[in-house]
Design a protein around this motif. Structure first.
Motif, short mmCIF file in Angstrom:
data_model
loop_
_atom_site.label_atom_id
_atom_site.label_comp_id
_atom_site.label_asym_id
_atom_site.label_seq_id
_atom_site.Cartn_x
_atom_site.Cartn_y
_atom_site.Cartn_z
N THR A 127 0.84 -1.20 0.00
CA THR A 127 0.00 0.00 0.00
C THR A 127 0.88 1.24 0.00
N ASP A 128 0.62 2.15 -0.94
CA ASP A 128 1.42 3.37 -1.06
C ASP A 128 0.94 4.49 -0.15
N LEU A 129 -0.34 4.46 0.21
CA LEU A 129 -0.91 5.54 1.01
C LEU A 129 -2.11 5.01 1.79
N VAL A 130 -2.24 5.46 3.04
CA VAL A 130 -3.41 5.12 3.85
C VAL A 130 -4.15 6.40 4.21
N LEU A 131 -5.42 6.46 3.85
CA LEU A 131 -6.31 7.52 4.31
C LEU A 131 -6.91 7.03 5.62
N LYS A 148 -17.19 1.45 18.99
CA LYS A 148 -15.94 0.74 19.24
C LYS A 148 -14.93 1.65 19.91
N SER A 149 -14.00 1.06 20.66
CA SER A 149 -12.88 1.78 21.24
C SER A 149 -11.95 2.27 20.13
N ASN A 150 -11.20 3.32 20.40
CA ASN A 150 -10.25 3.82 19.40
C ASN A 150 -8.86 3.20 19.54
N LYS A 151 -8.69 2.28 20.46
CA LYS A 151 -7.35 1.73 20.72
C LYS A 151 -6.74 1.06 19.49
N LEU A 152 -7.56 0.31 18.75
CA LEU A 152 -7.03 -0.37 17.56
C LEU A 152 -6.58 0.63 16.51
N GLU A 153 -7.33 1.69 16.29
CA GLU A 153 -6.96 2.62 15.23
C GLU A 153 -5.73 3.44 15.60
N LEU A 154 -5.54 3.73 16.87
CA LEU A 154 -4.34 4.45 17.28
C LEU A 154 -3.11 3.55 17.17
N THR A 155 -3.29 2.27 17.51
CA THR A 155 -2.20 1.29 17.33
C THR A 155 -1.89 1.15 15.85
N PHE A 156 -2.91 1.13 15.04
CA PHE A 156 -2.77 1.02 13.58
C PHE A 156 -1.97 2.22 13.05
N ALA A 157 -2.31 3.42 13.51
CA ALA A 157 -1.60 4.62 13.07
C ALA A 157 -0.12 4.54 13.44
N TRP A 168 -2.58 10.02 5.26
CA TRP A 168 -3.40 11.23 5.27
C TRP A 168 -4.42 11.03 6.38
N ILE A 169 -4.36 11.86 7.41
CA ILE A 169 -5.32 11.78 8.50
C ILE A 169 -6.61 12.47 8.10
N ARG A 170 -7.73 11.83 8.39
CA ARG A 170 -9.03 12.44 8.14
C ARG A 170 -9.82 12.50 9.45
N GLN A 171 -10.41 13.66 9.72
CA GLN A 171 -11.26 13.83 10.89
C GLN A 171 -12.57 14.45 10.45
N LEU A 194 3.40 11.00 15.05
CA LEU A 194 3.49 10.16 13.86
C LEU A 194 4.49 10.75 12.86
N LYS A 195 5.32 9.90 12.29
CA LYS A 195 6.41 10.38 11.43
C LYS A 195 6.05 10.46 9.95
N THR A 196 4.94 9.87 9.54
CA THR A 196 4.68 9.76 8.11
C THR A 196 3.39 10.46 7.66
N VAL A 197 2.88 11.37 8.49
CA VAL A 197 1.67 12.10 8.12
C VAL A 197 2.02 13.15 7.07
N GLU A 198 1.41 13.03 5.90
CA GLU A 198 1.65 13.96 4.81
C GLU A 198 0.58 15.05 4.71
N LYS A 199 -0.59 14.74 5.28
CA LYS A 199 -1.71 15.66 5.11
C LYS A 199 -2.74 15.38 6.19
N VAL A 200 -3.44 16.44 6.64
CA VAL A 200 -4.55 16.28 7.57
C VAL A 200 -5.75 16.97 6.94
N GLU A 201 -6.85 16.22 6.82
CA GLU A 201 -8.05 16.75 6.21
C GLU A 201 -9.17 16.85 7.25
#
Length: 245
Positions: A127-131, A148-157, A168-171, A194-201
Motif C-alpha cells: 500500500t502506497d498511502l493510507v487515508l 468501538k474503542s479507538n485503541k485499535l486505530e491508534l495502534t494502527f496509526a 493522510w489523517i481524516r477527521q 506520527l512520522k509519516t503524516v503527509e496531510k490532515v483533512e
C-alpha cells in the motif's frame, strides 16, 4: 464463499471510475461491502451489511481497472474504501500485488479499527498511502460515536508510522461531538507523534446520507445535529495548526 476463495473474490458495493477526493490525482475507487462499526453519522449506511452487494472476481475487477489505466496512471491510482475494506484483506492483497506490477499507486481508506493480523500487514506492505479516518481521539467518546474503542486505530496509526507508510489523517468535524477544543488539541498532540503524516483533512459533517438510513428502515439519530460550517472547519484547522503539517 469458502475461506480459500476469499483472496480471489470480493463483496463489492460499487465503483467510481473517476474519483478526485480519495487520494492524489484521478483515481479508480472500489467500495467494498461490509463494516463492523456503527458510526451514527455514516453517509454510506447501505455498506454495513456484508450480505448486500455482489461478489466480483479478482480478474473481473483488475480488468475493469485496466480499462482506465490511461486516466489514472501515473499521477492517480486505485483507492479501496467501504464500508471497512480491511475486512477483506486477503482480496486486497492479491489485487494490490497485481496493480503494483503495473506501476499503479495503491491506497486504502480505512478507520484502522482492525487487528494487525498477518493478512492486514501483507496488505500494508503493498500500500502506497493510507487515508486514516480518526473517528474520535477520546476513547469513551469514540465508543459512543461509532460503537468501538479507538485503541485499535491508534495502534494502527503507530504501525503505519513505524513502517514508513504515508498517511493522510481524516477527521470528520461534527458539531458537539468531535469539535471540542480539548479533543482537537489531543488530536494535534497525537498526530505530532506520527512520522509519516503527509496531510490532515478536516471533513465537515453533512447529513446527505440520511435518506439511506430511512430507505433501509433505520432511525437516523443525528437528524438534529447541525452541519459543520466553513467557520467550524477553519477554527479546527487553526487549533490543529495544519499549516505546519
Amino acid at each position: 464463499m469458502r475461506e480459500k476463495d476469499l483472496q480471489y473474490y470480493a463483496k463489492v458495493h460499487s465503483v467510481e471510475s473517476f474519483g478526485t477526493v480519495d487520494g492524489p490525482g484521478i483515481r479508480f475507487v472500489l467500495f467494498l461491502q461490509g463494516c463492523h462499526l456503527q458510526c451514527k453519522y455514516c453517509h454510506n449506511r447501505d455498506t454495513w451489511d456484508i450480505n448486500r452487494g455482489s461478489y466480483q472476481s479478482l480478474d473481473e475487477i483488475f480488468d475493469k481497472i485496466m480499462k482506465y489505466k490511461n486516466y489514472i496512471y501515473p499521477r492517480g491510482g486505485v483507492t479501496i474504501t467501504g464500508g471497512e475494506p480491511l475486512l477483506q484483506a486477503k482480496f486486497i492483497y492479491e489485487l494490490f500485488r497485481r496493480l503494483k506490477k503495473e506501476g499503479i499507486h495503491t491506497c486504502i481508506d480505512t478507520s484502522g479499527m482492525v487487528a494487525l493480523t498477518e493478512d492486514v500487514k501483507k496488505v500494508l506492505s503493498v500500500t502506497d498511502l493510507v487515508l486514516l479516518d480518526i473517528k474520535h481521539i477520546d476513547d469513551e467518546k469514540c465508543k459512543t460515536l461509532v460503537g468501538k474503542s479507538n485503541k485499535l486505530e491508534l495502534t494502527f496509526a503507530n504501525y503505519l508510522s513505524e513502517h514508513s507508510i504515508p498517511i493522510w489523517i481524516r477527521q470528520v468535524l461534527i458539531p458537539g461531538y468531535t469539535d471540542e477544543e480539548e479533543d482537537l488539541f489531543k488530536l494535534k498532540d497525537f498526530i505530532s507523534t506520527l512520522k509519516t503524516v503527509e496531510k490532515v483533512e478536516i471533513l465537515p459533517y453533512h447529513n446527505v446520507g440520511e435518506f439511506k438510513w430511512k430507505k433501509l428502515g433505520f432511525s437516523y439519530d443525528f437528524k438534529d445535529v447541525r452541519q459543520a460550517t466553513n467557520k467550524d472547519v477553519q477554527r479546527a484547522k487553526k487549533i490543529l495548526k495544519l499549516d505546519t503539517v
